[in-house]
Design an enzyme around this catalytic site. Sequence first.
Site, PDB file in Angstrom:
ATOM      1  N   HIS A 218       0.820  -1.221   0.000  1.00 41.87           N
ATOM      2  CA  HIS A 218       0.000   0.000   0.000  1.00 41.87           C
ATOM      3  C   HIS A 218       0.848   1.261   0.000  1.00 41.87           C
ATOM      4  O   HIS A 218       0.372   2.315  -0.397  1.00 41.87           O
ATOM      5  CB  HIS A 218      -0.950  -0.009   1.197  1.00 41.87           C
ATOM      6  N   SER A 222       0.746  -1.157  -6.177  1.00 43.48           N
ATOM      7  CA  SER A 222       0.689  -2.480  -6.793  1.00 43.48           C
ATOM      8  C   SER A 222       1.331  -2.476  -8.165  1.00 43.48           C
ATOM      9  O   SER A 222       1.220  -1.511  -8.924  1.00 43.48           O
ATOM     10  CB  SER A 222      -0.773  -2.942  -6.898  1.00 43.48           C
TER      11      SER A 222
END
Length: 399
Positions: A218, A222
Amino acid sequence: MTGSSSSDRECDGAKKDWLDSRLPVRRFLSDQFRHFPMPRSASMLWTVGAMLSAMLVLMLLSGLVLAMNYTPTAAGAFASIEAIERRVPSGWLMRSMHMAGASLFLGALYLHLFRGLYYGSYKKPRELVWLLGLLLLVMTMITAFAGYVLPWGQMSYWGADIAGKALASIPVIGPFAERVFLYGDQPGDGTLHHLFVLHFTLAFAIVAVVGLHVAGVHVAGSGNPSGIEPDRKGSLPFSPYFAIKDLFGVAIFAIVLAAVMFLFPDLVTEASNYRPANPLRTPTNIEPEWYFLPFYGMLQAIPFKFGGLVASMGAVAVLFLVPWLDTSPVRSARQRPLIRISTILLVVAFVTLGLAGKHHVEGGWLIIGRCATVFYFFHFLVVLPFVSHRENVALEHAS
């Protein structure tokens, strides 16, 4: 009535604000999960992490039930497992779920690892995410091995014995390491007690590292199949788009788990392990669970024990070096033909090593196992640095 409902809503809102200002769980979940940007191009391979998380919860819950009814002694371990399956309410279901879950968890973890290798998920700024993922792999493998020994069946006992002999092959400290591991000269009460504590403790340590791993994702963001960092237009919020996809992946995983548990239990069980451990009778065919077979193949492919131990442990250790062996800014193997071919051959070599380990690396399998071992390390230590250097030089000339 309207005034009453309005005041109730204001009271609930005040309570939420009070809690959120002191423990911002709701804000954190909203920011980090609901609105977390995900690349539009993320495929179903990006749902494997959710499958692993769901399976981890299931393994912890079933493991707690098993641990409360297990006796970690050589005299009582096998009998306690029998009692769990026959006398504890739904004990057979808990144990079947735990065994099948362990196999599927390792399988999904290998798939998750392959996705990272193929799409360059180990590259800047995700090096720490990669290292934490590998730490999870090591911890899971240790936990799985410890769990494999705990039933104290024939294969469990001799698996621990082989592991002890492998440690004994280490120069100088080998005999000491074997005695520490076995808590004596052969597997017994001390071995079971140590492995039970290790298995139980590592399970919760894995949860903590998973939290760090997810937090790292996070922060760094990603990855995606294209290997190109997406802009705002190339991203979608995690919820509802990817939340639904993750739920679909977890549902598929649950169906596969149920199929293995109820229809194909022989895939994750060993007939020899349903007989109590007998130190006086060596099984004719000793082999580990399928997820350890490639490393077992490496262990046997080297003509001396310590060399085999170094190769099998080095096969995992070399993965920690990948972010620094491959320094090319090009991420995805889609844009790297040589890396794509070599990665596919790496998977073939890994599967071949598993088959060689199952056939005890004898006859023709000895040559095949050694060739597969050589290529495994060749991919990481030669192909990655060579292609990376060539791509870096090409980019310098282009600029």
